[in-house]
Write a protein that holds these residues in place. Structure first.
Motif, short mmCIF file in Angstrom:
data_model
loop_
_atom_site.label_atom_id
_atom_site.label_comp_id
_atom_site.label_asym_id
_atom_site.label_seq_id
_atom_site.Cartn_x
_atom_site.Cartn_y
_atom_site.Cartn_z
N ASN A 168 0.95 -1.39 0.07
CA ASN A 168 -0.07 -0.06 0.02
C ASN A 168 0.76 1.09 0.04
OD1 ASN A 168 -2.43 -1.28 -0.11
ND2 ASN A 168 -2.47 -1.46 2.16
N GLU A 169 1.71 1.15 0.85
CA GLU A 169 2.93 2.58 0.90
C GLU A 169 3.74 2.62 -0.37
OE1 GLU A 169 2.17 0.17 3.19
OE2 GLU A 169 4.08 -0.97 3.67
N SER A 218 4.32 11.55 12.84
CA SER A 218 4.04 10.84 11.54
C SER A 218 3.98 9.27 11.66
CB SER A 218 5.15 11.23 10.54
OG SER A 218 6.18 10.72 10.84
N GLN A 219 4.57 8.72 12.91
CA GLN A 219 4.44 7.50 13.21
C GLN A 219 3.17 7.17 13.82
OE1 GLN A 219 7.16 4.62 14.46
NE2 GLN A 219 8.91 5.26 13.11
N ARG A 220 2.61 7.92 14.63
CA ARG A 220 1.51 7.88 15.06
C ARG A 220 0.18 8.15 14.29
NH1 ARG A 220 3.24 9.67 20.72
NH2 ARG A 220 3.37 7.94 21.74
N ASN A 221 0.43 8.77 13.23
CA ASN A 221 -0.58 8.86 12.22
C ASN A 221 -0.74 7.89 11.50
OD1 ASN A 221 -1.26 11.61 13.32
ND2 ASN A 221 -0.23 12.55 11.74
N TRP A 222 0.37 7.31 11.15
CA TRP A 222 0.50 6.25 10.19
C TRP A 222 0.06 4.98 10.81
CZ3 TRP A 222 1.76 6.34 5.36
CH2 TRP A 222 1.69 4.99 4.28
N MET A 461 11.75 -11.17 -1.11
CA MET A 461 11.27 -10.23 -0.01
C MET A 461 11.44 -8.82 -0.57
SD MET A 461 12.91 -11.81 3.35
CE MET A 461 13.18 -13.67 3.65
N PRO A 462 10.33 -7.83 -0.12
CA PRO A 462 10.87 -6.52 -0.29
C PRO A 462 11.89 -5.93 0.11
CG PRO A 462 9.34 -6.47 1.79
CD PRO A 462 9.59 -8.05 1.02
N ASN A 463 12.32 -4.84 -0.60
CA ASN A 463 13.55 -3.92 -0.12
C ASN A 463 13.77 -3.68 1.45
OD1 ASN A 463 14.70 -1.51 -2.31
ND2 ASN A 463 15.61 -3.28 -1.80
N TRP A 464 12.46 -3.78 2.17
CA TRP A 464 12.52 -3.21 3.23
C TRP A 464 12.96 -4.21 4.48
CZ3 TRP A 464 11.77 2.01 3.15
CH2 TRP A 464 10.86 2.10 2.44
N ALA A 465 13.03 -5.59 3.76
CA ALA A 465 13.35 -6.68 4.75
C ALA A 465 14.77 -6.57 5.12
CB ALA A 465 13.38 -8.07 4.15
N GLY A 466 15.94 -6.34 4.45
CA GLY A 466 17.36 -6.28 4.63
C GLY A 466 17.67 -4.96 5.79
N LEU A 507 8.02 4.37 7.20
CA LEU A 507 8.07 2.78 6.75
C LEU A 507 9.34 2.20 7.28
CD1 LEU A 507 7.09 3.27 2.99
CD2 LEU A 507 5.80 2.78 5.10
N HIS A 508 10.48 2.57 6.69
CA HIS A 508 11.66 1.80 7.32
C HIS A 508 11.83 1.99 8.86
CE1 HIS A 508 15.74 0.87 8.45
NE2 HIS A 508 15.70 2.06 8.89
N LEU A 509 11.54 3.18 9.57
CA LEU A 509 11.64 3.01 10.91
C LEU A 509 10.61 2.16 11.59
CD1 LEU A 509 13.71 4.76 12.23
CD2 LEU A 509 12.07 6.58 12.72
N LEU A 510 9.39 2.28 11.21
CA LEU A 510 8.47 1.46 11.82
C LEU A 510 8.41 0.09 11.56
CD1 LEU A 510 5.73 2.24 13.02
CD2 LEU A 510 4.46 2.09 10.98
#
Length: 805
Positions: A168-169, A218-222, A461-466, A507-510
């Motif tokens: 989605n993101e 922004s994390q809370r909003n997400w 896997m998506p980019n965010w995995a590693g 994204l990454h941080l979450l």
RNA sequence: GCCCGAGUGGCGGAACUGGUAUACGCGCACGACUUAAAAUCGUGUCUCGCAAGGGAUGUGGGUUCGAUUCCCACCUCGGGCACCA
């Protein structure tokens, strides 16, 4: 001493630092640890651009200062190298992604080294290295084991151009993140990660960390936590409608109920409505629309009534119509809402369009009414589970085997990593399967459970995995038995300070917080949160204030700047150009200011060396440091500078120390510029004071500081020159003397009615009454007060006197 | 629409808890050095005014002895979210 030649100096010291390993972190040190981290880059074919160093140099300044403060610092670097641009390049050129990546990381490494960043290169990692992604796969298997990784048929965002399923993101607003093509919805079996199971903790634990407020927000909003009620509406058919509302207090104002077109029970309502054909036509229409069409800004709401079906308001037994409308989302709450046009703008808009009643009723207590109608208070989140599959080649293979008999079977841990095979064609297929699917040799395997025929999972896997766990690998990058040893994790984690871009705050941080918490629950990491403190650097825009891009031709290559001006100049310029956390506009003309500053430092160095050698003579080596304190006999004459300059130096040390910790690099440099101007004016500058200045300069301009430091020699050693002196970059950070900073005189401004009319100098211990009196007698003040009645006199300690007339 | 952030010289920006607005840097002008240029150094550089003095921190109001800083309303720009009930 030769004139300043950045090329020679910088290369020389970079090689020496490397050789002497002075920036390597020590896993067994007794010193306190400090783990500083910057986001590891995606090594694109374009190489580093000037935006990268902003973050790297910023954290480098902090890391260098921490080393000088006596910390055992871990400041590592690596490559987040899986990803589409490399794969697309492979498709175009036929080169192996592995080969392309090697070339790109070589460029990035060379560039980062040329900037003199104090990374510990012995810990370099690469997400595409099988020794690394073995553990990415291993963590995935833990998710699978705990039921947090699951396969689900779901509608995914499909990019028809890239032929890839997007999270989605990655398809925000119905547009492919990568190529801008409108996405369509497609049903596909996808691997999912149940991040929603951690939604509440991801929200709550933000209280435990030191992030900027805007990042937390922004994390809370997400995550989108909201508390409300679930209330059941009975209907005229044998199926209730459960709605979610945050405004149960408006329950008496309900005039209709709406189901999302994708509501799970829509079929039952559909078949019992009188206008079944019309409704199913509407649903079909909605589903055929793209995401853009559905969410377009000016789009009018549409919907259709389920004729002859009604719902019963549990609060008052009223019968209200039931509608299907695409302004209600299936994926949030219960996929159905109670419409209160009086209190909700969207319901109102819809009601007005379709002539539904809008009624005004008194509000009631939300909790009480929820209880009374048999509903319950619940918490809902906007956050969705994470679509974890990609139908691409250049990613970590998902370590699962599909057995005809046993179903989904995890690859046994001993068989990890599941390595990416070499293929000829990297192009994804039109069916939406990964190019891996066409390599039958790789795909067809024996089932690890029953030994029967089975096939490998071909999704990656998506980019965010590693990047979700890379900071853990740095603490023990070569470990073959675990992703990192317990001991090293305990010593190094959490990351003390993590700097990165604002674009990664949701994204990454979450995602990495989610993985970390999961590993924490498995008792594999010692802390609840991965990053103690997070900061964000501002972007660097091209000249004219626009984003740097190849198409605009305004990308500045750091290599050019390093070549012409030197790394130290680039570093100082990037730290000086504006507040670190704010966007800054690149201006090549202004770089010269940073260069002039460094040249001035160099010239002062020349002067100091000249005086020193003339003082010490050519015969005996200087032994100043070796002499006992206060000894007068046989002492070589020492160069002294004015007390005023020493005071300024100590003030500057204090200012720079504080500014570095607060990332106010621009004002730190400004303070050093002022000091340097004063030092240049000074007749005889003392060696000690000058060396202290070099030390506070070192985090910003490590090469030039190191060079002069060594030319001057170490005052604690009898040797003036030679290679054995300690590096300035691991010398002890100079202390400032509060006594020297304190002024014995202070300047007091005199105001009349808030306007400055004069100033006086008074002793720092002068009492209030005397200062007030002196202020009134001040000549240029009298002019304004004469003949006027003085109402009151305000004194602000050490600052000003304000006479109110 | 909602949520953040920001508006200060020609430009990048400084002013830390309400206390000298424009530090520092770039640019520009003039001067010194030089046969000359570059480099360097020095002086000046918000604005009106000969001066005394007045006016300026996006706009308008407020609080205060005193506001770039706090409060209210508005305008502009940047970023994020976007039918989340």
């Amino acid at each position: 001493m030769k004139s300043y030649d950045h090329k020679k100096i910088e290369k020389k010291w970079q090689d020496l630092w490397d050789k002497k390993k002075i920036y390597q972190a020590n896993d067994k040190s007794k010193k306190p640890k400090f783990y500083s981290l910057v986001e590891f880059p995606y090594p694109s074919g374009d190489g580093l651009h000037v935006g990268h160093p902003r973050s790297y140099v910023g954290m480098d300044v902090i890391s260098r200062k921490k080393r000088m403060d006596g910390y055992n610092v871990l400041y590592p670097m690596g490559w987040d190298a899986f990803g589409l641009p490399t794969e697309n390049f492979a498709i175009k050129t036929g080169k192996q992604p592995k080969v392309i990546t090697k070339k790109n990381t070589d460029t990035f490494r060379r560039q980062a080294k040329s900037l003199g960043i104090s990374f510990d290169w012995s810990r370099e990692i690469n997400t595409t290295d099988p020794n690394y992604y073995k553990w990415t796969q291993w963590i995935f298997l833990q998710f699978l084991k705990k039921g947090l990784a699951y396969k689900a048929k779901s509608e995914i965002n499909w990019c028809p151009k890239d032929k890839i399923g997007l999270a989605n993101e990655e398809a925000v607003g119905g547009i492919c993140d990568r190529c801008g093509t409108p996405t369509i919805k497609k049903e596909k079996e996808q691997w999912m990660l149940a991040i929603t199971k951690y939604a509440d903790r991801l929200d709550k634990d933000l209280d435990l960390v030191d992030y900027p407020e805007r990042v937390k927000l922004s994390q809370r909003n997400w995550i989108g936590k909201s508390e409300g009620s679930e209330i059941e509406f009975k209907t005229s058919i044998n199926r209730n409608i459960k709605v979610f509302t945050t405004r149960a207090d408006t329950l008496f104002g309900v005039t209709y109920v709406v189901l999302a077109p994708e509501h799970p029970n829509i079929g039952e309502f559909l078949v019992q409505s009188k206008n079944m054909a019309e409704v199913s036509q509407y649903i079909r229409e909605v589903k055929s629309r793209t995401e853009i069409e559905r969410t377009a800004e000016d789009k009018e709401k549409t919907g259709v009534e389920l004729k002859e079906i009604y719902a019963i308001n549990p609060a008052n037994g009223e019968e209200v119509p039931v509608w299907v409308a695409d302004y209600v989302l299936a994926g949030y709450g219960t996929g159905a809402v109670m419409a209160v046009p009086q209190h909700d703008a969207r319901d109102k808009e819809f009601a007005e369009k379709y002539n539904l009643p809008i009624i005004d009723r008194p509000l009631v207590n939300a909790e009480e009414i929820t209880q009374k109608v048999g509903g319950k208070m619940v918490t809902k989140f906007k956050l969705r589970d994470w679509v974890f599959s990609r139908q691409r080649y250049w990613g970590e293979p998902i370590p699962v085997i599909n057995c005809e008999k046993c179903g989904l079977v995890p690859v046994p841990e001993k068989d990890l990593p599941v390595k990416l095979p070499e293929v000829k064609n990297y192009k994804p297929t039109d069916t939406g399967e990964s190019p891996l699917a066409s390599i039958s040799k790789w795909v067809n395997v024996k089932c690890p459970k029953c030994g029967g025929k089975a096939k490998r999972e071909t999704d990656t896997m998506p980019n965010w995995a590693g990047s979700s766990w890379y900071y853990l690998r740095y603490v023990d990058p070569k470990n073959k038995k675990e992703f990192a040893s317990k001991k090293n994790l305990k010593y190094w984690t959490p990351v003390d300070w993590y700097n990165g871009g604002m674009e990664h705050t949701t994204l990454h941080l979450l995602y990495s917080r989610f993985w970390h918490k999961f590993l924490y629950d498995l008792k594999l990491v010692p802390t609840v949160e991965p990053y103690k403190k997070r900061t964000s650097h501002g972007m660097i825009l091209g000249e004219g204030g626009v984003k740097m891009s190849k198409s605009l031709g305004n990308v500045v290559n750091p290599d050019e700047i390093v070549k012409i001006y030197g790394a130290d100049t680039l570093r100082v310029y990037e730290m000086f150009m504006g507040p670190f956390e704010e966007t800054a506009v690149w201006n090549t003309d202004s770089i010269i200011g940073a260069r002039r500053f460094i040249e001035k430092v160099w010239r002062i160095g020349e002067k100091v060396i000249k005086t020193e050698s003339s003082l010490s003579g050519s015969l005996s080596p200087r032994a100043r440091g070796a002499l006992p304190l206060g000894s007068t006999a046989c002492e070589t004459p020492r160069q002294e500078n004015s007390v005023l300059l020493t005071k300024l130096l100590h003030k500057t040390i204090k200012k720079v120390s504080g500014d570095i910790e607060a990332m106010r690099f621009n004002t730190a440099i400004s303070a050093m510029m002022i000091l340097v101007t004063e030092m240049e004016k000074e007749q005889g500058l003392s060696l000690e004071d000058y060396k202290k200045f070099l030390q506070i300069l070192a985090p910003f301009a490590p090469h030039v500081a190191e060079e002069i430091w060594h030319l001057l020699g170490d005052p604690t050693s009898p040797r003036l020159r030679g290679a054995k002196e300690k590096s300035i970059n691991i010398s002890d950070w100079p202390e400032w003397d509060e006594k020297l900073i304190k002024e014995d005189e202070m300047k007091i401004m005199i105001q009349v009615n808030g306007k400055v009319r004069g100033e006086i100098m008074v002793g720092s211990n002068e009492n209030e009454e005397k200062i007030k009196k002196e202020a009134q007698e001040h000549l240029s003040v009298k002019k304004f007060t004469e003949g006027k009645e003085i109402k009151k006199i305000i004194y602000v300690k050490g600052r000003l006197v304000n006479i109110v007339i």
